[in-house]
Design a protein around this motif. Sequence first.
Motif, PDB file in Angstrom:
ATOM      1  N   VAL A   1      -0.577 -23.032 -28.470  1.00 46.29           N
ATOM      2  CA  VAL A   1       0.382 -21.866 -28.221  1.00 46.29           C
ATOM      3  C   VAL A   1       1.436 -22.498 -27.162  1.00 46.29           C
ATOM      4  O   VAL A   1       0.992 -22.625 -26.149  1.00 46.29           O
ATOM      5  CB  VAL A   1      -0.516 -20.720 -27.787  1.00 46.29           C
ATOM      6  CG1 VAL A   1       0.470 -19.695 -27.666  1.00 46.29           C
ATOM      7  CG2 VAL A   1      -1.408 -20.270 -28.828  1.00 46.29           C
ATOM      8  N   ASP A   2       2.658 -22.627 -27.731  1.00 45.49           N
ATOM      9  CA  ASP A   2       3.611 -23.083 -26.700  1.00 45.49           C
ATOM     10  C   ASP A   2       3.362 -24.321 -26.132  1.00 45.49           C
ATOM     11  O   ASP A   2       3.635 -24.500 -24.923  1.00 45.49           O
ATOM     12  CB  ASP A   2       4.021 -21.888 -25.813  1.00 45.49           C
ATOM     13  CG  ASP A   2       4.669 -20.477 -26.540  1.00 45.49           C
ATOM     14  OD1 ASP A   2       5.404 -20.793 -27.508  1.00 45.49           O
ATOM     15  OD2 ASP A   2       4.694 -19.506 -25.968  1.00 45.49           O
ATOM     16  N   GLY A   3       2.503 -25.075 -26.732  1.00 43.54           N
ATOM     17  CA  GLY A   3       2.337 -26.449 -26.141  1.00 43.54           C
ATOM     18  C   GLY A   3       1.095 -26.548 -25.426  1.00 43.54           C
ATOM     19  O   GLY A   3       0.662 -27.183 -24.564  1.00 43.54           O
ATOM     20  N   GLU A   4       0.402 -25.260 -25.166  1.00 40.42           N
ATOM     21  CA  GLU A   4      -0.765 -25.080 -24.399  1.00 40.42           C
ATOM     22  C   GLU A   4      -1.971 -24.862 -25.452  1.00 40.42           C
ATOM     23  O   GLU A   4      -1.957 -24.171 -26.283  1.00 40.42           O
ATOM     24  CB  GLU A   4      -0.523 -23.982 -23.182  1.00 40.42           C
ATOM     25  CG  GLU A   4       0.572 -24.398 -22.151  1.00 40.42           C
ATOM     26  CD  GLU A   4       0.501 -25.276 -21.269  1.00 40.42           C
ATOM     27  OE1 GLU A   4      -0.839 -25.530 -21.109  1.00 40.42           O
ATOM     28  OE2 GLU A   4       1.199 -26.057 -20.988  1.00 40.42           O
ATOM     29  N   PRO A   5      -3.065 -25.444 -24.927  1.00 39.24           N
ATOM     30  CA  PRO A   5      -4.275 -25.233 -25.718  1.00 39.24           C
ATOM     31  C   PRO A   5      -4.769 -23.815 -25.489  1.00 39.24           C
ATOM     32  O   PRO A   5      -4.568 -23.493 -24.544  1.00 39.24           O
ATOM     33  CB  PRO A   5      -5.345 -26.373 -25.231  1.00 39.24           C
ATOM     34  CG  PRO A   5      -4.765 -26.594 -23.807  1.00 39.24           C
ATOM     35  CD  PRO A   5      -3.331 -26.526 -23.863  1.00 39.24           C
ATOM     36  N   GLU A   6      -5.305 -23.330 -26.642  1.00 42.63           N
ATOM     37  CA  GLU A   6      -5.699 -22.148 -26.665  1.00 42.63           C
ATOM     38  C   GLU A   6      -7.016 -22.064 -27.576  1.00 42.63           C
ATOM     39  O   GLU A   6      -7.001 -22.727 -28.647  1.00 42.63           O
ATOM     40  CB  GLU A   6      -4.827 -20.782 -27.247  1.00 42.63           C
ATOM     41  CG  GLU A   6      -3.709 -20.572 -26.188  1.00 42.63           C
ATOM     42  CD  GLU A   6      -3.878 -19.803 -24.993  1.00 42.63           C
ATOM     43  OE1 GLU A   6      -5.183 -19.087 -24.957  1.00 42.63           O
ATOM     44  OE2 GLU A   6      -3.227 -19.708 -24.117  1.00 42.63           O
ATOM     45  N   ILE A   7      -8.069 -21.226 -27.062  1.00 46.21           N
ATOM     46  CA  ILE A   7      -9.317 -21.116 -27.871  1.00 46.21           C
ATOM     47  C   ILE A   7      -9.300 -19.586 -28.255  1.00 46.21           C
ATOM     48  O   ILE A   7      -9.600 -18.666 -27.252  1.00 46.21           O
ATOM     49  CB  ILE A   7     -10.504 -21.687 -27.336  1.00 46.21           C
ATOM     50  CG1 ILE A   7     -10.249 -23.024 -27.091  1.00 46.21           C
ATOM     51  CG2 ILE A   7     -11.874 -21.663 -28.110  1.00 46.21           C
ATOM     52  CD1 ILE A   7     -11.460 -24.044 -26.275  1.00 46.21           C
ATOM     53  N   PHE A   8      -9.763 -19.391 -29.470  1.00 41.05           N
ATOM     54  CA  PHE A   8     -10.091 -17.884 -29.916  1.00 41.05           C
ATOM     55  C   PHE A   8     -11.335 -17.751 -30.477  1.00 41.05           C
ATOM     56  O   PHE A   8     -11.641 -18.717 -31.539  1.00 41.05           O
ATOM     57  CB  PHE A   8      -8.987 -17.244 -30.961  1.00 41.05           C
ATOM     58  CG  PHE A   8      -7.525 -17.569 -30.342  1.00 41.05           C
ATOM     59  CD1 PHE A   8      -7.195 -16.356 -29.633  1.00 41.05           C
ATOM     60  CD2 PHE A   8      -6.915 -18.455 -30.389  1.00 41.05           C
ATOM     61  CE1 PHE A   8      -5.922 -16.432 -28.951  1.00 41.05           C
ATOM     62  CE2 PHE A   8      -5.609 -18.710 -29.892  1.00 41.05           C
ATOM     63  CZ  PHE A   8      -5.205 -17.498 -29.002  1.00 41.05           C
ATOM     64  N   PRO A   9     -12.239 -16.834 -30.258  1.00 40.52           N
ATOM     65  CA  PRO A   9     -13.550 -16.736 -31.100  1.00 40.52           C
ATOM     66  C   PRO A   9     -13.194 -15.907 -32.278  1.00 40.52           C
ATOM     67  O   PRO A   9     -12.226 -15.101 -32.548  1.00 40.52           O
ATOM     68  CB  PRO A   9     -14.262 -15.825 -30.114  1.00 40.52           C
ATOM     69  CG  PRO A   9     -13.368 -15.044 -29.329  1.00 40.52           C
ATOM     70  CD  PRO A   9     -12.219 -16.069 -29.297  1.00 40.52           C
ATOM     71  N   ILE A  10     -13.756 -16.448 -33.522  1.00 41.31           N
ATOM     72  CA  ILE A  10     -13.513 -15.937 -34.777  1.00 41.31           C
ATOM     73  C   ILE A  10     -14.720 -15.876 -35.603  1.00 41.31           C
ATOM     74  O   ILE A  10     -15.513 -16.821 -35.503  1.00 41.31           O
ATOM     75  CB  ILE A  10     -12.366 -16.667 -35.612  1.00 41.31           C
ATOM     76  CG1 ILE A  10     -12.753 -18.110 -35.878  1.00 41.31           C
ATOM     77  CG2 ILE A  10     -10.874 -16.391 -35.148  1.00 41.31           C
ATOM     78  CD1 ILE A  10     -11.656 -18.843 -36.804  1.00 41.31           C
ATOM     79  N   ASN A  11     -14.797 -15.120 -36.308  1.00 45.78           N
ATOM     80  CA  ASN A  11     -15.787 -15.117 -37.478  1.00 45.78           C
ATOM     81  C   ASN A  11     -15.258 -15.892 -38.793  1.00 45.78           C
ATOM     82  O   ASN A  11     -14.010 -15.688 -38.965  1.00 45.78           O
ATOM     83  CB  ASN A  11     -16.472 -13.723 -37.879  1.00 45.78           C
ATOM     84  CG  ASN A  11     -15.772 -12.730 -38.714  1.00 45.78           C
ATOM     85  OD1 ASN A  11     -14.697 -12.644 -38.185  1.00 45.78           O
ATOM     86  ND2 ASN A  11     -15.961 -12.328 -39.659  1.00 45.78           N
TER      87      ASN A  11
END
Length: 138
Positions: A28-38
């Motif tokens: 996201v905008d060059g930065e790592p992001e982690i999202f929990p998803i099913n």
Amino acid sequence: MEEITVLDEAQCWNLLSESVMGRLALSVDGEPEIFPINAYAHDGKILFRTGEGTKLSEIAVNGRVAFETDGFTSKIGWSVVAKGRARILTSTHEIMDADQLPLKPWVPTLKMNYVEIDVEEISGRRFKFGAEPDRYPV
């Protein structure tokens, strides 16, 4: 059983297909992001639903993603990582087919968008839990 066992592709897909929750990693905008998803995994693909927001807008810009899922008991654990390209489903036919899959939101919010990850690389490991070996053997 070895302390760490590398899983083959079939073992990875088997664990992935039995898992319903994981983490989506993207930039996201060059930065790592982690999202929990099913999610739902089948036929070399991982499918999830999402509402409008960060995940959807970033995938539209950069579809390279990773998905990780894992599980454990008191004695063993495992982790599977799938990497590939995500795309937002847009055709009526694809969306109608996706609506037939066992993939429903877990929280009472509208998730009108389907995203499919075409998996290009998958890897996994199984871990046998135990006490740490003696650091300073006599």
